[in-house]
Design an enzyme around this catalytic site. Structure first.
Site, short mmCIF file in Angstrom:
data_model
loop_
_atom_site.label_atom_id
_atom_site.label_comp_id
_atom_site.label_asym_id
_atom_site.label_seq_id
_atom_site.Cartn_x
_atom_site.Cartn_y
_atom_site.Cartn_z
N LYS A 1 -44.22 100.13 46.94
CA LYS A 1 -43.73 100.52 48.26
C LYS A 1 -42.86 99.42 48.86
O LYS A 1 -43.16 98.24 48.72
CB LYS A 1 -44.93 100.81 49.18
CG LYS A 1 -45.84 101.90 48.63
CD LYS A 1 -47.16 101.96 49.38
CE LYS A 1 -48.00 100.73 49.14
NZ LYS A 1 -49.29 100.78 49.87
N CYS B 1 -53.02 102.43 53.70
CA CYS B 1 -54.20 103.28 53.55
C CYS B 1 -53.84 104.74 53.84
O CYS B 1 -54.19 105.65 53.07
CB CYS B 1 -55.31 102.85 54.51
SG CYS B 1 -55.78 101.12 54.40
#
Ligand code: PXL
Length: 281
Positions: free
Chosen positions: A183, A220
């Site tokens: 990411k 998360c």
């Protein structure tokens, strides 16, 4: 890569998270379960560690005994079968080792979000557990979702450009997972996420940088959204696209809670889901 599709027969989608508690609600198991619910997925949660934290700092971490973590998982999945599972903070060597032992026979895709250190610098995985995570747990993973600092720590590659990301992704894939999503949130400029799968497929997902300090729990929530989509029967690319759109909007509309790095907006619409696969559109 299409392994997740095999589990479409599940009528009520169920997903499991194996993660730590963040009492401030923005990250950890609270983030995972809230995200599952938002996507219309019933959440199971096995807690690995407890933190004391608010939006300004993480001040304490207590790790749950490994046998207690493994018992939580075994009891729940012997009774309710999840369509997908994810891991977050895992705490100790013993938890990672025990999880790798049982994950080999999981009948559902496992997403490993390799949480190492909180943004404020508190360790959420013991240093000596990093090699166990790499050498044992990654081989059981369908997808792993490191951010750039995590990919650097796990591979030893210093990441400055796309070529470095590609090299790190290949090194991570060599540990035996089926796909790696690195990411771009920690890069400078507009973030790009990169996906490498075990057939050599390379996908770039360009995004827009949002100027905000409220990004606590982003990793998360993003990995939980992907897990929820896989539990709903989406393919990996679709799961990532839906989840990226959601996390982008969740950051853009962060509620500004707390005086530090606040949480993202769980109530942002989860768009792109097909009819009937979510409680919210
Ligand atoms: O965002 C990573 C993370 C995961 N899990 C727990 C956390 C954090 C960050 O603070 O506290 C429990």
């Amino acid at each position: 890569l299409l392994r997740a599709l095999r589990y479409r027969w599940i009528v009520t989608a169920v997903a499991l998270t194996i993660a730590g508690s963040d009492p401030s609600g923005g990250a950890g198991i609270q983030a995972d379960l809230t995200t599952f619910h938002h996507f219309g997925v019933f959440g199971l949660g096995a807690i690995t560690l407890l933190t004391v934290q608010n939006t300004q700092r993480v001040s304490r971490v207590e790790t749950v005994p490994a046998d207690f973590v493994l018992d939580q998982i075994a009891e729940v999945i012997s009774d309710i079968r999840p369509g997908a599972a994810k891991t977050g903070a895992l705490g100790s060597v013993e938890i990672v080792e025990g999880l790798a032992d049982i994950a080999e026979s999981f009948a559902f895709p496992l997403i490993v979000d390799p949480v190492l250190i909180s943004t404020q610098g508190m360790r959420l995985l013991a240093r000596d557990a990093e090699s166990v995570l790499k050498n044992r747990l990654l081989a059981c993973a369908y997808l792993i979702t490191p951010n750039i600092p995590e990919a650097e720590i796990l591979t030893g590659v210093t990441i400055c450009n796309e070529a470095d990301i590609r090299r790190a992704a290949h090194l991570l894939l060599n540990f035996g997972c089926q796909a790696v999503l690195i990411k771009g949130g920690h890069s400078s400029g507009d973030p790009v996420d990169y996906l490498l799968d075990d057939s050599g497929g390379w996908n770039a997902f360009p995004g827009k940088r949002i100027k905000t300090m409220h990004t606590h729990g982003t990793g998360c929530v993003y990995s939980a959204a992907i897990t929820a989509c896989l539990a709903l029967g989406y393919g990996l690319l679709e799961a990532i696209e839906i989840s990226r759109e959601f996390i982008q909007k969740a950051i853009e509309t962060a509620p500004g809670l707390g005086s530090g790095n606040g949480p993202v907006n769980y109530f942002a619409p989860a768009t792109g889901l097909r009819d009937g696969s979510s409680s919210r559109k």
